[in-house]
Design a protein around this motif. Sequence first.
Motif, mmCIF file in Angstrom:
data_model
loop_
_atom_site.group_PDB
_atom_site.id
_atom_site.type_symbol
_atom_site.label_atom_id
_atom_site.label_comp_id
_atom_site.label_asym_id
_atom_site.label_seq_id
_atom_site.Cartn_x
_atom_site.Cartn_y
_atom_site.Cartn_z
ATOM 1 N N LEU A 31 0.845 -1.190 0.000
ATOM 2 C CA LEU A 31 0.000 0.000 0.000
ATOM 3 C C LEU A 31 0.876 1.235 0.000
ATOM 4 C CD1 LEU A 31 -3.146 0.647 0.399
ATOM 5 C CD2 LEU A 31 -2.435 1.342 2.683
ATOM 6 N N THR A 32 0.585 2.188 -0.892
ATOM 7 C CA THR A 32 1.353 3.422 -1.018
ATOM 8 C C THR A 32 0.402 4.604 -1.015
ATOM 9 O OG1 THR A 32 2.990 2.268 -2.376
ATOM 10 C CG2 THR A 32 2.988 4.670 -2.485
ATOM 11 N N ARG A 33 0.757 5.626 -0.268
ATOM 12 C CA ARG A 33 -0.052 6.853 -0.250
ATOM 13 C C ARG A 33 0.145 7.579 -1.572
ATOM 14 N NH1 ARG A 33 0.498 12.219 3.398
ATOM 15 N NH2 ARG A 33 -1.503 13.093 2.792
ATOM 16 N N ILE A 34 -0.979 7.959 -2.215
ATOM 17 C CA ILE A 34 -0.910 8.669 -3.489
ATOM 18 C C ILE A 34 -1.534 10.056 -3.413
ATOM 19 C CG2 ILE A 34 -0.776 6.585 -4.897
ATOM 20 C CD1 ILE A 34 -3.806 6.905 -5.448
ATOM 21 N N GLY A 35 -2.045 10.430 -2.270
ATOM 22 C CA GLY A 35 -2.671 11.729 -2.084
ATOM 23 C C GLY A 35 -3.268 11.812 -0.697
ATOM 24 N N GLU A 36 -3.929 12.921 -0.438
ATOM 25 C CA GLU A 36 -4.548 13.113 0.868
ATOM 26 C C GLU A 36 -5.665 12.099 1.074
ATOM 27 O OE1 GLU A 36 -6.882 16.584 3.349
ATOM 28 O OE2 GLU A 36 -5.528 17.166 1.732
ATOM 29 N N ARG A 37 -5.479 11.210 2.044
ATOM 30 C CA ARG A 37 -6.426 10.131 2.360
ATOM 31 C C ARG A 37 -6.740 9.259 1.146
ATOM 32 N NH1 ARG A 37 -8.173 14.483 5.355
ATOM 33 N NH2 ARG A 37 -9.782 15.054 3.868
ATOM 34 N N ARG A 38 -5.747 9.098 0.256
ATOM 35 C CA ARG A 38 -5.863 8.236 -0.923
ATOM 36 C C ARG A 38 -4.617 7.368 -1.013
ATOM 37 N NH1 ARG A 38 -6.346 10.067 -6.189
ATOM 38 N NH2 ARG A 38 -7.560 8.204 -6.589
ATOM 39 N N TYR A 39 -4.842 6.098 -1.380
ATOM 40 C CA TYR A 39 -3.766 5.122 -1.405
ATOM 41 C C TYR A 39 -3.951 4.223 -2.624
ATOM 42 C CZ TYR A 39 -4.066 6.772 3.328
ATOM 43 O OH TYR A 39 -4.146 7.598 4.415
ATOM 44 N N LYS A 40 -2.904 3.511 -2.982
ATOM 45 C CA LYS A 40 -3.052 2.468 -3.993
ATOM 46 C C LYS A 40 -2.503 1.177 -3.422
ATOM 47 C CE LYS A 40 1.247 2.884 -6.580
ATOM 48 N NZ LYS A 40 1.878 3.022 -7.874
ATOM 49 N N ALA A 41 -3.270 0.123 -3.622
ATOM 50 C CA ALA A 41 -2.838 -1.217 -3.243
ATOM 51 C C ALA A 41 -2.330 -1.887 -4.511
ATOM 52 C CB ALA A 41 -4.001 -2.003 -2.656
ATOM 53 N N THR A 42 -1.178 -2.534 -4.412
ATOM 54 C CA THR A 42 -0.589 -3.227 -5.552
ATOM 55 C C THR A 42 -0.335 -4.673 -5.159
ATOM 56 O OG1 THR A 42 0.518 -1.164 -6.200
ATOM 57 C CG2 THR A 42 1.311 -3.199 -7.225
ATOM 58 N N ASN A 43 -0.792 -5.600 -6.004
ATOM 59 C CA ASN A 43 -0.541 -7.002 -5.705
ATOM 60 C C ASN A 43 0.726 -7.472 -6.410
ATOM 61 O OD1 ASN A 43 -1.223 -7.692 -8.393
ATOM 62 N ND2 ASN A 43 -3.320 -8.232 -7.850
ATOM 63 N N SER A 44 1.122 -8.701 -6.146
ATOM 64 C CA SER A 44 2.382 -9.230 -6.685
ATOM 65 C C SER A 44 2.334 -9.420 -8.199
ATOM 66 C CB SER A 44 2.733 -10.556 -6.005
ATOM 67 O OG SER A 44 1.731 -11.521 -6.273
ATOM 68 N N ARG A 45 1.127 -9.406 -8.782
ATOM 69 C CA ARG A 45 0.994 -9.559 -10.223
ATOM 70 C C ARG A 45 0.935 -8.214 -10.939
ATOM 71 N NH1 ARG A 45 -2.215 -12.271 -7.406
ATOM 72 N NH2 ARG A 45 -4.105 -11.147 -8.003
ATOM 73 N N GLY A 46 1.033 -7.113 -10.176
ATOM 74 C CA GLY A 46 1.030 -5.783 -10.769
ATOM 75 C C GLY A 46 -0.328 -5.112 -10.826
ATOM 76 N N GLY A 47 -1.357 -5.776 -10.317
ATOM 77 C CA GLY A 47 -2.683 -5.166 -10.274
ATOM 78 C C GLY A 47 -2.711 -4.024 -9.278
ATOM 79 N N VAL A 48 -3.432 -2.954 -9.627
ATOM 80 C CA VAL A 48 -3.484 -1.765 -8.775
ATOM 81 C C VAL A 48 -4.940 -1.431 -8.480
ATOM 82 C CG1 VAL A 48 -2.939 0.696 -8.638
ATOM 83 C CG2 VAL A 48 -1.323 -0.877 -9.725
ATOM 84 N N LEU A 49 -5.208 -1.074 -7.228
ATOM 85 C CA LEU A 49 -6.554 -0.732 -6.792
ATOM 86 C C LEU A 49 -6.486 0.516 -5.927
ATOM 87 C CD1 LEU A 49 -9.523 -1.764 -6.659
ATOM 88 C CD2 LEU A 49 -8.858 -2.986 -4.611
ATOM 89 N N PRO A 50 -7.155 1.596 -6.339
ATOM 90 C CA PRO A 50 -7.151 2.794 -5.497
ATOM 91 C C PRO A 50 -8.091 2.635 -4.301
ATOM 92 C CG PRO A 50 -8.455 3.186 -7.461
ATOM 93 C CD PRO A 50 -7.880 1.798 -7.587
ATOM 94 N N ILE A 51 -7.689 3.208 -3.174
ATOM 95 C CA ILE A 51 -8.469 3.150 -1.938
ATOM 96 C C ILE A 51 -8.568 4.556 -1.388
ATOM 97 C CG2 ILE A 51 -8.589 2.198 0.411
ATOM 98 C CD1 ILE A 51 -6.764 -0.091 -0.602
ATOM 99 N N GLY A 52 -9.765 4.935 -0.959
ATOM 100 C CA GLY A 52 -9.961 6.276 -0.420
ATOM 101 C C GLY A 52 -10.763 6.263 0.860
ATOM 102 N N SER A 53 -10.993 7.456 1.382
ATOM 103 C CA SER A 53 -11.694 7.619 2.653
ATOM 104 C C SER A 53 -13.201 7.790 2.484
ATOM 105 C CB SER A 53 -11.131 8.825 3.396
ATOM 106 O OG SER A 53 -11.399 10.000 2.649
ATOM 107 N N GLY A 54 -13.664 7.851 1.248
ATOM 108 C CA GLY A 54 -15.087 8.069 0.995
ATOM 109 C C GLY A 54 -15.373 9.462 0.493
ATOM 110 N N ASP A 55 -14.353 10.288 0.390
ATOM 111 C CA ASP A 55 -14.511 11.651 -0.117
ATOM 112 C C ASP A 55 -14.351 11.717 -1.631
ATOM 113 O OD1 ASP A 55 -14.840 12.558 2.491
ATOM 114 O OD2 ASP A 55 -12.689 12.937 2.752
ATOM 115 N N ASP A 56 -14.103 10.577 -2.274
ATOM 116 C CA ASP A 56 -13.890 10.515 -3.714
ATOM 117 C C ASP A 56 -14.496 9.203 -4.213
ATOM 118 O OD1 ASP A 56 -11.977 8.423 -3.183
ATOM 119 O OD2 ASP A 56 -10.520 9.972 -2.703
#
Length: 146
Positions: A15-40
């Motif tokens: 998991l890496t922070r990509i913005g204010e209360r926004r993150y990206k989860a990356t799996n071992s296969r390179g898939g990426v999923l953005p995660i937020g706090s509900g403000d976006d």
Amino acid sequence: MSDETADSTLRSIDLTRIGERRYKATNSRGGVLPIGSGDDPDFTPVELLLAALAGCGAIDVDIITGRRSDAETFDARATGHKVRDEQGSHVVGLTVTYDVTFPEGEAGDRAREVLPQTLQRVRDRLCTVGRTVAIGEPVEYVEGDL
């Protein structure tokens, strides 16, 4: 060598922070999923849990019923109530509903017939996400170097 190659039971994401209360989860296969706090529009962690419950069961349902007939339609909805009480914040009343239709005919009839017992197997044995929630597994939050 990835963690999954070293130990076939290990699952992980980074998991890496990509913005204010926004993150990206990356799996071992390179898939990426953005995660937020509900403000976006990004999925919140609770929504990801609901998606994981629905998706985990959907894969098993699709595999088992698909051996008899491909579904004509396949939809699911996962719901739960986020509460805060004496146990802290958690989700209660978790329900996953599947709306699956199969074609007319013998193969569709066989798929329809096996669907109720498949949902029981998903609940009682097959869905790793649902079983983990139902059984309850402690989660450790630790500080360290990755």
